[in-house]
Each structure stands twice: as C-alpha cells, then as structure tokens.
Design an enzyme around this catalytic site. Structure first.
Site, short mmCIF file in Angstrom:
data_model
loop_
_atom_site.label_atom_id
_atom_site.label_comp_id
_atom_site.label_asym_id
_atom_site.label_seq_id
_atom_site.Cartn_x
_atom_site.Cartn_y
_atom_site.Cartn_z
N GLU A 1 0.82 -1.20 0.00
CA GLU A 1 0.00 0.00 0.00
C GLU A 1 0.86 1.26 0.00
OE1 GLU A 1 -3.72 -1.98 2.46
OE2 GLU A 1 -2.45 -0.54 3.47
N CYS B 1 3.52 8.54 1.00
CA CYS B 1 4.05 7.60 2.00
C CYS B 1 4.15 6.25 1.30
CB CYS B 1 3.08 7.56 3.19
SG CYS B 1 3.52 6.34 4.43
N CYS C 1 6.44 -6.87 6.75
CA CYS C 1 7.58 -6.37 7.53
C CYS C 1 8.00 -7.45 8.51
CB CYS C 1 7.17 -5.11 8.30
SG CYS C 1 8.55 -4.33 9.18
N CYS D 1 6.88 -5.33 15.44
CA CYS D 1 6.48 -4.41 16.52
C CYS D 1 5.01 -4.71 16.85
CB CYS D 1 6.66 -2.96 16.08
SG CYS D 1 8.37 -2.59 15.59
N CYS E 1 1.89 -2.50 15.60
CA CYS E 1 1.82 -2.12 14.18
C CYS E 1 1.14 -3.21 13.37
CB CYS E 1 3.23 -1.87 13.66
SG CYS E 1 3.31 -1.57 11.90
N CYS F 1 -0.70 5.85 10.21
CA CYS F 1 0.54 5.20 10.63
C CYS F 1 0.26 3.86 11.27
CB CYS F 1 1.27 6.05 11.66
SG CYS F 1 1.67 7.65 11.07
N1 SAH Z 1 9.72 0.23 9.78
C1 SAH Z 1 9.89 1.66 9.73
C2 SAH Z 1 8.95 2.27 8.75
C3 SAH Z 1 7.49 2.16 9.15
S1 SAH Z 1 7.04 3.76 9.47
C4 SAH Z 1 9.76 2.24 11.12
O1 SAH Z 1 9.28 1.56 11.99
O2 SAH Z 1 10.20 3.37 11.32
C5 SAH Z 1 5.64 3.74 10.30
C6 SAH Z 1 5.70 4.62 11.54
O3 SAH Z 1 4.45 4.47 12.18
C7 SAH Z 1 6.76 4.12 12.52
O4 SAH Z 1 7.25 5.17 13.32
C8 SAH Z 1 5.94 3.17 13.34
O5 SAH Z 1 6.53 2.89 14.57
C9 SAH Z 1 4.64 3.94 13.47
N2 SAH Z 1 3.52 3.09 13.83
C10 SAH Z 1 3.38 1.77 13.60
N3 SAH Z 1 2.21 1.32 14.08
C11 SAH Z 1 1.58 2.39 14.60
C12 SAH Z 1 0.33 2.57 15.23
N4 SAH Z 1 -0.50 1.55 15.39
N5 SAH Z 1 0.00 3.81 15.65
C13 SAH Z 1 0.83 4.85 15.46
N6 SAH Z 1 2.03 4.73 14.86
C14 SAH Z 1 2.41 3.52 14.44
#
Ligand code: SAH
Length: 392
Positions: free
Chosen positions: A117, A130, A137, A141, A144, A368
């Site tokens: 996406e 974006c 991935c 985490c 996420c 995000c």
């Molecule tokens: N893997 C990279 C790129 C993904 S960016 C990274 O982690 O930086 C996506 C951003 O959104 C990251 O900062 C991630 O931690 C954040 N993110 C992921 N899940 C989220 C959620 N449920 N709510 C808010 N931010 C989130």
C-alpha cells in the site's frame, strides 16, 4: 530462523517442491537502472542509445507510461521498448479516499500477487507520498498492523520508485483538491523496514532525487527514511553522502519497554541507536526525527517524557508524537489528550522541539501503522464499501 536452500525451478518441477523457493523479484524496469544502464539496455535491443533519454523523459519527466502516448518514438519501437523497460510492476487494486479527498490510499498488486500500500496526503502547501519498501515487515512491533503479518519480500528499486511516480501522476492530474499539483515529499513510512532492504532503498532514493530525465528531481531534504533502528545500516547511511531526513521509531526511552515495543531493541539498545542517529545528524546537519507513538499507560508516563527529554536535550533532534492508531485485536489504545499535552509540555520544557502528528487516513486504515494489505483484501472480497471509495 532457518534459511532454506534455493531450489532451482524448471517447468516440470512438481509444485510441492517449488513452494518454498525464494520469492521471485519482478522483471527489470527502467527505474532499476541509472541512465547509463538504460542506454546499455536499449542498445541491447538494437535501438539507438538516445532512446533511453526519450523513454526516461516520458516516465520521470512527464509521468507518462503508456507507449501509445510516446509519439516521438517510432511506432515500431514503442511496444518493444515499453515491454522491455516499462513492464507493469504495480496494478492498482483498490483506491480509497478520505479527509475530503486530501488523503488517498492505494492498494497495489505486485507481479507475484504480493500486496503493498501507499498513501498520498495533500496539504495546502504540499503533497506527500508515503511509500512501502517491503511487502509486509519482519520487525514484529506488536502495535503495528504491518508487523503482525510478517515479511513477504523486499520490493525492487523500481517497485519503490514506481509508487512515487504513479502518485506524482495522480497529484499532477489535480485529483488532490486544495493542494498544489506537484508531489514534493516522500516518506518511507509505509509497509516494511527500509533499512532491512538497504541497497534497494538507497538506489530508489538516488533515483527520486536525480534530476529528470534520470530521476524525479525531488529534493533530498524532502525525503524521509524511517527506521526501527538497524544500527549497522544506519551507520552505512552516514557514509552515503545523502542528506535525507532520518526518522527513528523510538517509542520508548528505556530498554525494558523498548525491548517489548520494538523487538529489534533486544539487539541494538536505545543508547546505541540514538548514538547512530546523532552521528547521522552531525554528519548531514539534518535534524533527526524521533517517532514516538503515545500508548495509554504503556509509554506515556511523565517520567518517560523526562527521560526522553534528557536523552535528547541539546541534540539535533525533534520529537514527533503519534497518537496510537489502535490496530484490530490490539490491547493498546491512544493516550488521553491531557496525558499527551503533559508529555509535550515536559519535552518542550527540556528544550526538545516536539510536534504531534496529525492522524490522516484513519477511516481508510491508511494512518501510521495501519497498513495491512492482506486484511484489506479480505474486506474487499466481502464487498465492503466506504463513502469516498473509488474502485478501479
Ligand atoms: N519500519 C519503519 C517504517 C514504518 S514507518 C519504522 O518503523 O520506522 C511507520 C511509523 O508508524 C513508525 O514510526 C511506526 O513505529 C509507526 N507506527 C506503527 N504502528 C503504529 C500505530 N499503530 N500507531 C501509530 N504509529 C504507528
């Protein structure tokens, strides 16, 4: 993790044997190559070298990919050149819009049916794309959505670049109302961990910033690469002589909690990861962005704000707080607004520039951490509809 042997495939190999082969990368595309590589590719096809520049001008300069529209190329060569250098990499499967059309999410099907996406976000003064760097991935985490499904495969250079070029075309068509028609910013904050697909992401960045017709001519400063903190790759980035913005998804200032929220912290600790980020800032003169999703009663305590403030005080860094976007089945929620305000206040009091990110795209699961293509396909099959949705 067990690394499986690569099994050579031939047309008569039984299916059962090939199921575990390495994921197939897509066909080569001109965005995989620099201009010299494109010249070599067109001469291999028996075409004059200058056709490389013509094709590149169509793709990067005019955002045109339909060979029929390339009227400066001889009709007899168009199809052959396009077939060889402009294969279809991304097929838009579904497009959804919200925020009055200012946020648009595209779900792409790749050549091997993997899904990724991208999200386009329009503001009064700019448009930001974006983009995804991997299908899925592997960083796991727990908050996420992308992290829950695991990694399918790395994207190729051109699969990354083509998301941007396609979205630049959408922007140029004027579809993002209330925004200028030029896509000017790219954030690697879609699906995937960019530093885990390092060489391709760096090549993609180089293509995005190269002036047309070699590339898209974006400003390096307007490109943000976000990482969970893969320290060796961050250190390698310092040597690239790029001045893209580096975002570090920190989410906790202490190892105990970060070990849980960002599992890769078990390998590279907070101090080590911040050191690498500060070194990047020192080398490039670019302020780093510390991403911190505020999770109610998990990482939003005043003492954690104070600790983060101490870690960042006097550094070339700013904090971008993200109200947590709850993902399906998650036990976590966003922090209440008063808690968020107190967190901001304490960081600012420590002299740390702090902003709270807007929560674009929530209704279309485009905010995000909400990108999870496989789930979306299930919804799609069920025929769910949203008001502002555009089916393709
Ligand atoms: N893997 C990279 C790129 C993904 S960016 C990274 O982690 O930086 C996506 C951003 O959104 C990251 O900062 C991630 O931690 C954040 N993110 C992921 N899940 C989220 C959620 N449920 N709510 C808010 N931010 C989130």
């Amino acid at each position: 993790m067990t690394i499986l042997p690569l099994i050579p495939t031939s047309p008569d190999t039984p299916d059962a044997v090939v199921t575990r082969r390495r994921p197939a990368m897509p066909p080569r595309h001109l965005a995989d190559l620099d201009l010299a590589g494109r010249r070599a590719a067109v001469t291999d096809l028996g075409e004059p070298a200058f056709r490389a520049k013509q094709l590149s001008t169509h793709y990067f300069g005019r955002l045109v990919r339909d060979p029929a529209a390339m009227t400066d190329l001889p009709a007899a060569s168009r199809a052959r050149l396009a077939e060889d250098l402009l294969p279809t990499l991304l097929t838009p499967q579904r497009e959804m819009a919200c925020d009055d059309g200012a946020t648009r999410k595209t779900l792409w099907r790749l050549h091997d049916d993997a899904m990724v996406e991208s999200v386009l976000m329009g503001y009064p003064d700019r448009i930001t794309a974006c983009v995804s760097s991997q299908a899925g991935c592997g960083m796991a985490c727990p908050f996420c959505a992308t992290g829950q499904a695991g990694l399918t495969r790395n994207l190729s250079v051109a699969e990354i670049v083509d998301q941007v070029v396609y979205l630049a075309g959408v922007a140029a068509s004027g579809a993002v109302t209330g925004s200028p028609p030029r896509l000017s910013r790219v954030v690697f904050m879609g699906m995937g961990e960019p530093m885990a697909n390092y060489p391709r992401v760096i090549q993609a960045v180089r293509r995005l910033v190269a002036p047309a017709p070699e590339g898209l001519g974006l400003s390096q400063r307007h490109i943000t690469v976000s990482t969970v903190g893969l320290v060796p790759a961050m250190r390698r980035l310092i040597t690239e002589e790029l001045s893209v913005t580096l975002a570090l998804s920190l989410h906790a200032p202490d190892d105990d909690l970060r070990d849980e929220l960002v599992p890769v912290n078990q390998r590279w600790k907070v101090a080590e990861v911040l050191d690498a980020a500060f070194d990047y800032a020192a080398q490039t003169g670019r302020r780093i962005s510390i991403e911190y999703a505020l999770i109610r009663d998990v990482n939003d305590q005043p003492w954690r704000a104070d600790l983060l403030g101490r870690l960042l005080h006097g550094k070339l860094a700013h904090v971008n707080l993200i109200p947590l976007n709850p993902t399906p089945g998650s036990k976590w929620d966003a922090s209440p607004k008063p808690v968020e305000r107190e967190f901001v206040r304490r960081l600012r009091e420590a002299g740390v520039a702090t902003t709270v990110r807007d929560t674009r795209g929530r209704e279309i699961d485009g905010a995000c951490g909400q990108l999870a293509a496989s789930e979306l396909t299930v919804v799609d099959a069920g025929g769910a509809t949203a008001d502002a949705e555009v089916e393709r």
